[in-house]
Scaffold this active site. Sequence first.
Site, PDB file in Angstrom:
ATOM      1  N   HIS A 199      83.923 -35.352 135.258  1.00  0.00           N
ATOM      2  CA  HIS A 199      84.880 -35.177 136.381  1.00  0.00           C
ATOM      3  C   HIS A 199      83.939 -35.223 137.593  1.00  0.00           C
ATOM      4  O   HIS A 199      82.999 -34.367 137.802  1.00  0.00           O
ATOM      5  CB  HIS A 199      85.701 -34.154 136.460  1.00  0.00           C
ATOM      6  CG  HIS A 199      86.767 -34.011 135.313  1.00  0.00           C
ATOM      7  ND1 HIS A 199      87.895 -34.526 135.361  1.00  0.00           N
ATOM      8  CD2 HIS A 199      86.543 -33.831 133.755  1.00  0.00           C
ATOM      9  CE1 HIS A 199      88.371 -34.439 134.362  1.00  0.00           C
ATOM     10  NE2 HIS A 199      87.612 -33.757 133.286  1.00  0.00           N
TER      11      HIS A 199
ATOM     12  N   ASP B  19      90.586 -41.238 138.064  1.00  0.00           N
ATOM     13  CA  ASP B  19      91.454 -40.446 137.023  1.00  0.00           C
ATOM     14  C   ASP B  19      93.060 -40.792 137.246  1.00  0.00           C
ATOM     15  O   ASP B  19      93.339 -40.588 138.522  1.00  0.00           O
ATOM     16  CB  ASP B  19      91.118 -39.004 137.151  1.00  0.00           C
ATOM     17  CG  ASP B  19      91.543 -38.073 135.998  1.00  0.00           C
ATOM     18  OD1 ASP B  19      90.934 -37.205 135.327  1.00  0.00           O
ATOM     19  OD2 ASP B  19      92.858 -37.872 135.817  1.00  0.00           O
TER      20      ASP B  19
ATOM     21  N   HIS C 228      82.997 -37.153 129.029  1.00  0.00           N
ATOM     22  CA  HIS C 228      83.314 -37.415 130.428  1.00  0.00           C
ATOM     23  C   HIS C 228      83.041 -36.330 131.509  1.00  0.00           C
ATOM     24  O   HIS C 228      83.259 -35.428 131.185  1.00  0.00           O
ATOM     25  CB  HIS C 228      84.910 -37.902 130.768  1.00  0.00           C
ATOM     26  CG  HIS C 228      85.752 -37.159 130.239  1.00  0.00           C
ATOM     27  ND1 HIS C 228      86.238 -36.784 128.802  1.00  0.00           N
ATOM     28  CD2 HIS C 228      86.655 -36.235 130.980  1.00  0.00           C
ATOM     29  CE1 HIS C 228      87.052 -35.856 128.765  1.00  0.00           C
ATOM     30  NE2 HIS C 228      87.205 -35.255 130.124  1.00  0.00           N
TER      31      HIS C 228
HETATM   32  P1  5GP Z   1      89.594 -33.327 130.302  1.00  0.00           P
HETATM   33  O1  5GP Z   1      90.840 -32.358 130.427  1.00  0.00           O
HETATM   34  O2  5GP Z   1      89.609 -34.032 128.916  1.00  0.00           O
HETATM   35  O3  5GP Z   1      88.390 -32.977 130.809  1.00  0.00           O
HETATM   36  O4  5GP Z   1      89.950 -34.558 131.160  1.00  0.00           O
HETATM   37  C1  5GP Z   1      90.813 -35.637 130.881  1.00  0.00           C
HETATM   38  C2  5GP Z   1      91.003 -36.454 132.172  1.00  0.00           C
HETATM   39  O5  5GP Z   1      91.355 -37.715 131.726  1.00  0.00           O
HETATM   40  C3  5GP Z   1      92.305 -35.903 132.782  1.00  0.00           C
HETATM   41  O6  5GP Z   1      91.890 -35.514 134.182  1.00  0.00           O
HETATM   42  C4  5GP Z   1      93.258 -36.976 132.778  1.00  0.00           C
HETATM   43  O7  5GP Z   1      94.107 -37.089 134.027  1.00  0.00           O
HETATM   44  C5  5GP Z   1      92.558 -38.128 132.551  1.00  0.00           C
HETATM   45  N1  5GP Z   1      93.058 -39.337 131.870  1.00  0.00           N
HETATM   46  C6  5GP Z   1      93.481 -39.079 130.484  1.00  0.00           C
HETATM   47  N2  5GP Z   1      94.101 -40.353 130.148  1.00  0.00           N
HETATM   48  C7  5GP Z   1      93.540 -41.394 130.890  1.00  0.00           C
HETATM   49  C8  5GP Z   1      93.976 -42.811 131.181  1.00  0.00           C
HETATM   50  O8  5GP Z   1      94.370 -43.487 130.152  1.00  0.00           O
HETATM   51  N3  5GP Z   1      93.071 -43.380 132.201  1.00  0.00           N
HETATM   52  C9  5GP Z   1      92.460 -42.473 133.285  1.00  0.00           C
HETATM   53  N4  5GP Z   1      91.923 -43.161 134.339  1.00  0.00           N
HETATM   54  N5  5GP Z   1      92.683 -41.009 133.160  1.00  0.00           N
HETATM   55  C10 5GP Z   1      93.057 -40.558 131.989  1.00  0.00           C
END
Ligand code: 5GP
Length: 136
Positions: free
Chosen positions: A103, A32, A101
């Site tokens: 985590h 991440d 996704h």
């Molecule tokens: P969500 O809040 O949707 O569960 O988590 C999205 C996650 O994706 C966040 O932890 C954010 O840091 C990560 N993230 C967003 N854009 C990118 C990216 O372009 N590359 C990577 N490696 N992580 C990303």
Amino acid sequence: MKKEDCIFCRIAGGEIPSKTLYEDRDFRVILDLGPATRGHALILPKEHAENLYDLPEEAASKVLLLAQKMARIMVEKLHCDGLNLVQNNGEAAGQTVHHFHLHLIPRYVDDGQAINWKPGKPSQEELDATMKTIVE
Ligand code: 5GP
Ligand code: ZN
């Protein structure tokens, strides 16, 4: 199916480079970019599904096995003290990228992070009503 405008489709497909920890036919596991802790990783299916509700059953059944495999590697290599699995569906739940996704968040004693909620205090009647709403 890939979605043209989906950043995680592009990352999972290798079109956008990422710090890849693991890849197979169905998934890519990446670091991440805004990690909660050292080693915070995301399991991305290569096929686009917006969330858990839309994830095909085959991918859903494989994803926890992959999480287990990655978790064991993280414990061994990062010497983390614990690990949280977090999976957000919908903006109300904190989902910001609308491609499923999972985590993987390694936890370390005193890492200063909190994945938490305030416990409610429902009555037995409220719990019964909720149970009936879900199961009936
Ligand atoms: P969500 O809040 O949707 O569960 O988590 C999205 C996650 O994706 C966040 O932890 C954010 O840091 C990560 N993230 C967003 N854009 C990118 C990216 O372009 N590359 C990577 N490696 N992580 C990303
Ligand atoms: Zn996608």
